[in-house]
Design a protein around this motif. Sequence first.
Motif, PDB file in Angstrom:
ATOM      1  N   PHE A 124       0.817  -1.210   0.000  1.00  0.00           N
ATOM      2  CA  PHE A 124       0.000   0.000   0.000  1.00  0.00           C
ATOM      3  C   PHE A 124       0.854   1.265   0.000  1.00  0.00           C
ATOM      4  O   PHE A 124       0.531   2.224  -0.707  1.00  0.00           O
ATOM      5  CB  PHE A 124      -0.944  -0.005   1.206  1.00  0.00           C
ATOM      6  N   ALA A 125       1.929   1.288   0.787  1.00  0.00           N
ATOM      7  CA  ALA A 125       2.776   2.477   0.827  1.00  0.00           C
ATOM      8  C   ALA A 125       4.085   2.168   1.542  1.00  0.00           C
ATOM      9  O   ALA A 125       4.088   1.506   2.583  1.00  0.00           O
ATOM     10  CB  ALA A 125       2.058   3.631   1.536  1.00  0.00           C
ATOM     11  N   ARG A 126       5.179   2.650   0.985  1.00  0.00           N
ATOM     12  CA  ARG A 126       6.467   2.557   1.659  1.00  0.00           C
ATOM     13  C   ARG A 126       6.629   3.774   2.574  1.00  0.00           C
ATOM     14  O   ARG A 126       6.067   4.837   2.293  1.00  0.00           O
ATOM     15  CB  ARG A 126       7.612   2.530   0.640  1.00  0.00           C
ATOM     16  N   PRO A 127       7.389   3.653   3.655  1.00  0.00           N
ATOM     17  CA  PRO A 127       7.622   4.823   4.515  1.00  0.00           C
ATOM     18  C   PRO A 127       8.318   5.931   3.733  1.00  0.00           C
ATOM     19  O   PRO A 127       9.189   5.658   2.898  1.00  0.00           O
ATOM     20  CB  PRO A 127       8.524   4.272   5.628  1.00  0.00           C
ATOM     21  N   ALA A 128       7.933   7.176   3.996  1.00  0.00           N
ATOM     22  CA  ALA A 128       8.552   8.332   3.348  1.00  0.00           C
ATOM     23  C   ALA A 128       9.297   9.134   4.402  1.00  0.00           C
ATOM     24  O   ALA A 128       8.709   9.544   5.417  1.00  0.00           O
ATOM     25  CB  ALA A 128       7.504   9.196   2.659  1.00  0.00           C
ATOM     26  N   LEU A 129      10.581   9.349   4.183  1.00  0.00           N
ATOM     27  CA  LEU A 129      11.380  10.110   5.137  1.00  0.00           C
ATOM     28  C   LEU A 129      10.921  11.568   5.155  1.00  0.00           C
ATOM     29  O   LEU A 129      10.831  12.218   4.107  1.00  0.00           O
ATOM     30  CB  LEU A 129      12.858  10.021   4.749  1.00  0.00           C
ATOM     31  N   ASN A 130      10.595  12.047   6.345  1.00  0.00           N
ATOM     32  CA  ASN A 130      10.166  13.443   6.545  1.00  0.00           C
ATOM     33  C   ASN A 130       8.926  13.816   5.744  1.00  0.00           C
ATOM     34  O   ASN A 130       8.767  14.966   5.343  1.00  0.00           O
ATOM     35  CB  ASN A 130      11.309  14.419   6.195  1.00  0.00           C
ATOM     36  N   GLY A 131       8.044  12.869   5.502  1.00  0.00           N
ATOM     37  CA  GLY A 131       6.848  13.221   4.753  1.00  0.00           C
ATOM     38  C   GLY A 131       5.857  12.087   4.633  1.00  0.00           C
ATOM     39  O   GLY A 131       6.010  11.026   5.245  1.00  0.00           O
ATOM     40  N   VAL A 132       4.820  12.317   3.847  1.00  0.00           N
ATOM     41  CA  VAL A 132       3.754  11.344   3.625  1.00  0.00           C
ATOM     42  C   VAL A 132       3.928  10.734   2.243  1.00  0.00           C
ATOM     43  O   VAL A 132       4.086  11.468   1.262  1.00  0.00           O
ATOM     44  CB  VAL A 132       2.365  12.015   3.733  1.00  0.00           C
ATOM     45  N   PRO A 133       3.911   9.414   2.124  1.00  0.00           N
ATOM     46  CA  PRO A 133       4.119   8.774   0.823  1.00  0.00           C
ATOM     47  C   PRO A 133       2.836   8.690   0.000  1.00  0.00           C
ATOM     48  O   PRO A 133       1.734   8.914   0.507  1.00  0.00           O
ATOM     49  CB  PRO A 133       4.578   7.371   1.212  1.00  0.00           C
ATOM     50  N   ALA A 134       2.995   8.324  -1.261  1.00  0.00           N
ATOM     51  CA  ALA A 134       1.835   7.978  -2.095  1.00  0.00           C
ATOM     52  C   ALA A 134       1.243   6.670  -1.577  1.00  0.00           C
ATOM     53  O   ALA A 134       1.959   5.795  -1.095  1.00  0.00           O
ATOM     54  CB  ALA A 134       2.252   7.838  -3.546  1.00  0.00           C
ATOM     55  N   ILE A 135      -0.063   6.546  -1.669  1.00  0.00           N
ATOM     56  CA  ILE A 135      -0.755   5.345  -1.217  1.00  0.00           C
ATOM     57  C   ILE A 135      -1.375   4.648  -2.419  1.00  0.00           C
ATOM     58  O   ILE A 135      -2.053   5.276  -3.239  1.00  0.00           O
ATOM     59  CB  ILE A 135      -1.850   5.694  -0.194  1.00  0.00           C
ATOM     60  N   SER A 136      -1.132   3.348  -2.531  1.00  0.00           N
ATOM     61  CA  SER A 136      -1.716   2.560  -3.613  1.00  0.00           C
ATOM     62  C   SER A 136      -2.984   1.878  -3.117  1.00  0.00           C
ATOM     63  O   SER A 136      -2.939   1.068  -2.187  1.00  0.00           O
ATOM     64  CB  SER A 136      -0.713   1.508  -4.109  1.00  0.00           C
ATOM     65  N   TRP A 137      -4.103   2.213  -3.748  1.00  0.00           N
ATOM     66  CA  TRP A 137      -5.394   1.668  -3.333  1.00  0.00           C
ATOM     67  C   TRP A 137      -5.807   0.549  -4.290  1.00  0.00           C
ATOM     68  O   TRP A 137      -5.591   0.647  -5.499  1.00  0.00           O
ATOM     69  CB  TRP A 137      -6.468   2.752  -3.334  1.00  0.00           C
ATOM     70  N   PRO A 138      -6.401  -0.529  -3.772  1.00  0.00           N
ATOM     71  CA  PRO A 138      -6.852  -1.616  -4.652  1.00  0.00           C
ATOM     72  C   PRO A 138      -8.090  -1.226  -5.451  1.00  0.00           C
ATOM     73  O   PRO A 138      -9.019  -0.619  -4.926  1.00  0.00           O
ATOM     74  CB  PRO A 138      -7.167  -2.746  -3.664  1.00  0.00           C
ATOM     75  N   VAL A 139      -8.057  -1.589  -6.721  1.00  0.00           N
ATOM     76  CA  VAL A 139      -9.192  -1.332  -7.623  1.00  0.00           C
ATOM     77  C   VAL A 139      -9.517  -2.630  -8.328  1.00  0.00           C
ATOM     78  O   VAL A 139      -8.628  -3.321  -8.837  1.00  0.00           O
ATOM     79  CB  VAL A 139      -8.849  -0.233  -8.652  1.00  0.00           C
ATOM     80  N   LYS A 140     -10.794  -2.981  -8.346  1.00  0.00           N
ATOM     81  CA  LYS A 140     -11.234  -4.220  -8.984  1.00  0.00           C
ATOM     82  C   LYS A 140     -11.018  -4.140 -10.485  1.00  0.00           C
ATOM     83  O   LYS A 140     -11.370  -3.139 -11.126  1.00  0.00           O
ATOM     84  CB  LYS A 140     -12.722  -4.449  -8.693  1.00  0.00           C
ATOM     85  N   VAL A 141     -10.430  -5.190 -11.031  1.00  0.00           N
ATOM     86  CA  VAL A 141     -10.177  -5.227 -12.478  1.00  0.00           C
ATOM     87  C   VAL A 141     -11.449  -5.590 -13.215  1.00  0.00           C
ATOM     88  O   VAL A 141     -12.122  -6.572 -12.858  1.00  0.00           O
ATOM     89  CB  VAL A 141      -9.057  -6.244 -12.808  1.00  0.00           C
ATOM     90  N   ARG A 142     -11.782  -4.833 -14.222  1.00  0.00           N
ATOM     91  CA  ARG A 142     -12.959  -5.134 -15.035  1.00  0.00           C
ATOM     92  C   ARG A 142     -12.555  -6.048 -16.178  1.00  0.00           C
ATOM     93  O   ARG A 142     -11.597  -5.791 -16.895  1.00  0.00           O
ATOM     94  CB  ARG A 142     -13.557  -3.852 -15.610  1.00  0.00           C
ATOM     95  N   ARG A 143     -13.282  -7.146 -16.304  1.00  0.00           N
ATOM     96  CA  ARG A 143     -12.947  -8.125 -17.340  1.00  0.00           C
ATOM     97  C   ARG A 143     -14.044  -8.141 -18.411  1.00  0.00           C
ATOM     98  O   ARG A 143     -15.193  -7.987 -18.129  1.00  0.00           O
ATOM     99  CB  ARG A 143     -12.805  -9.516 -16.716  1.00  0.00           C
TER     100      ARG A 143
END
Length: 405
Positions: free
Chosen positions: A386-405
């Motif tokens: 979901f997110a790696r630690p960010a030194l001195n800040g807030v990282p980007a967050i990867s959110w799960p999204v359902k794949v449409r088939r």
Amino acid sequence: MISTLIYRSRLGPSFEPSKLEELVCVSQSRNAALKISGILLFDGTHFLQVLEGPLESVNRLYDKINQDPRHDSVVELMRDYAPKRHFENLGMTLFDLRSDSPRTVLRSVIVAGALKFNLASDGRVYKFIKSFIRGSWRDQNLPQSEPASWCFVPDRSLVRASPGPLFVDQPCQFAIQPIVEPLRGQISSFEALIRSPGGGSPQDYFASIPAERIHEADLLSKEWAFALAKKIGIGSHKLSINLLPMSLVNIPGAVDILLDQITRNGLVPEQVIVEVTEDEVISGYDEFTTAIMQLRSAGIGLAIDDFGAGFAGLSLLTKFQPGELKIDRSIITDIHLHGPKQAILNAIVKCCAGLEISVVAEGVEKVEEWCWLEAAGIKHFQGYLFARPALNGVPAISWPVKVRR
């Protein structure tokens, strides 16, 4: 010494069950050459296999089994050792639940295992076999989403970072990592992870401090975590900080020092969660209990960090019943492949549900881990997925999204 390994797997979409007899014939000669004996049970969708033989041979065969595309969702259920084999005949014997009743199959398995080493009804091997034949194992395995049905989309709207220390003469730095509720797309809290002055690991930081000053440095370092939270503006989000248990015991007025740090940096106690680590033995339980009471009376939350990896474990959970329990990554890693880890985690989740304690899975790095944990009832996650630690800040967050088939 005989090594015993039991695993369960699911029939793959590319394998036709009508070819099962042919598969068994090939496996019989291969296993016999490796001096491996055992049985294979099939219920139409899932397999259970017992492998017995020399440790190196069993491990080599199991590595190949894990790479076999004819089945998937391979879960190791048991590894054990015995003076003799449960099943004497080298090779592999198939028991097909599609053609015989559970009672008939169970009786046949017992006969197959009773030649030289009795398959005792109170033995673990027998219990795994009986559970599979009767289908009772399914009660502990809730349906989960397929990992391939998810993709992860980075959200950079909250990203805030600084290339270096934010303050003059800063003795340590902090990296921020979010704890998230993925399916709700919400941040549960932020954790401030201590780093050395150069951005190195917590071990690097504490290794530079004399042993007699560790707890003082641990407590005073939180000032910089709260200052970072103020600087980057975490709003109403909660902030988790790690604290060695003995920092609350050995430093006079430790809770008052924490409260002063919190107030001075524009936060309120209700925003702060103290994660008590299990990295050291707690002595002075009376003093520690008093400090915990003071924390709670002030409105500060309590969490047990790295549960399952340290000294205190169930003792801390019993005595202090925190608002949050963070399960150590040693249990989380590859949990989708490991039956004992799954059983332990299911017990933890059930226990915490009875105590109204939130459970956080730490160190989640694989989609397969998250899918299994979500199905087990965990809603809060922390990890590189979901997110790696960010030194001195807030990282980007990867959110799960359902794949449409």
